[in-house]
Scaffold this active site. Sequence first.
Site, short mmCIF file in Angstrom:
data_model
loop_
_atom_site.label_atom_id
_atom_site.label_comp_id
_atom_site.label_asym_id
_atom_site.label_seq_id
_atom_site.Cartn_x
_atom_site.Cartn_y
_atom_site.Cartn_z
N ASN A 56 0.85 -1.27 -0.04
CA ASN A 56 -0.07 -0.07 -0.26
C ASN A 56 0.80 1.30 0.11
O ASN A 56 2.01 1.00 0.63
CB ASN A 56 -1.07 -0.15 1.22
CG ASN A 56 -0.33 -0.13 2.71
OD1 ASN A 56 0.69 -0.87 2.62
ND2 ASN A 56 -1.07 0.40 3.53
N VAL A 57 0.17 2.34 -0.55
CA VAL A 57 1.11 3.55 -0.73
C VAL A 57 0.05 4.69 -0.51
O VAL A 57 -0.93 4.75 -1.28
CB VAL A 57 1.77 3.85 -2.20
CG1 VAL A 57 2.18 5.29 -2.31
CG2 VAL A 57 2.54 2.59 -2.63
N GLU A 58 -0.01 5.36 0.76
CA GLU A 58 -0.97 6.24 1.14
C GLU A 58 -0.24 7.55 0.63
O GLU A 58 0.51 7.43 0.06
CB GLU A 58 -1.06 6.24 2.73
CG GLU A 58 -1.46 4.76 3.39
CD GLU A 58 -1.42 4.64 4.66
OE1 GLU A 58 -1.23 5.44 5.34
OE2 GLU A 58 -2.28 3.81 4.91
N GLU A 69 -3.05 -4.31 -3.20
CA GLU A 69 -3.54 -5.53 -4.29
C GLU A 69 -3.48 -4.79 -5.58
O GLU A 69 -3.37 -5.24 -6.53
CB GLU A 69 -5.09 -5.91 -3.82
CG GLU A 69 -4.88 -6.70 -2.77
CD GLU A 69 -5.46 -5.83 -1.54
OE1 GLU A 69 -4.85 -4.79 -1.28
OE2 GLU A 69 -6.21 -6.42 -0.53
N CYS A 100 -10.06 -5.45 0.50
CA CYS A 100 -11.39 -4.48 0.72
C CYS A 100 -12.24 -4.88 -0.58
O CYS A 100 -11.92 -5.44 -1.49
CB CYS A 100 -10.94 -3.02 0.87
SG CYS A 100 -10.34 -2.53 -0.67
#
Length: 169
Positions: A56-58, A69, A100
């Site tokens: 994940n890259v916020e 994903e 999710c």
Amino acid sequence: MTPSAASPGRVGAPISWDALRGAAGEAAARAYAPYSGLQVGAAGVCEDGQVVTGCNVENASFGLTLCAECGLVSALVAGGHSHLVALSVLAGDGRALPPCGRCRQILMEHAGPELLLDAGEGRAPQRLGDLLPGAFDSSELAKVAARKSVARRRAVPAGTVRSSARGRR
Ligand code: THU
């Protein structure tokens, strides 16, 4: 992320969940999650035996955050790999996470309902089709296209030249 040569999924070989979890854990350690603090890593094996990963890259504007994903699917497509067979999504502490809703839909397009998802050590993997029953897919768009072409054929009898087309001659 690049596909790994240390493939736990040679074509036709049984799925090595331990190896997939290892790759997902490595990806989770590289995640950029300064806002939620939840590091997520995903590792999947493709039909061609290659392993693809993502994390994940916020973003400071929270809504633009990319799930692990999504990164994985991007690597899958950019690397020219065939569809996914098995997937492990792990938090930084090693626990298995359920994808999710948005990611379930994205995974469905690139894996199909038979994708096996890691449910954690000692638990049977889950089918994506069971996590996203009745998924929307491209067959719905094909129906629209088919209906449009029938409507067009009905509106213009064969051999008729439209007035607008005549005007252009
Ligand atoms: N996250 C994923 O990477 N995958 C999911 O399927 C669920 C959520 C990430 C997004 C965000 O960076 C963090 O987890 C908290 O929601």
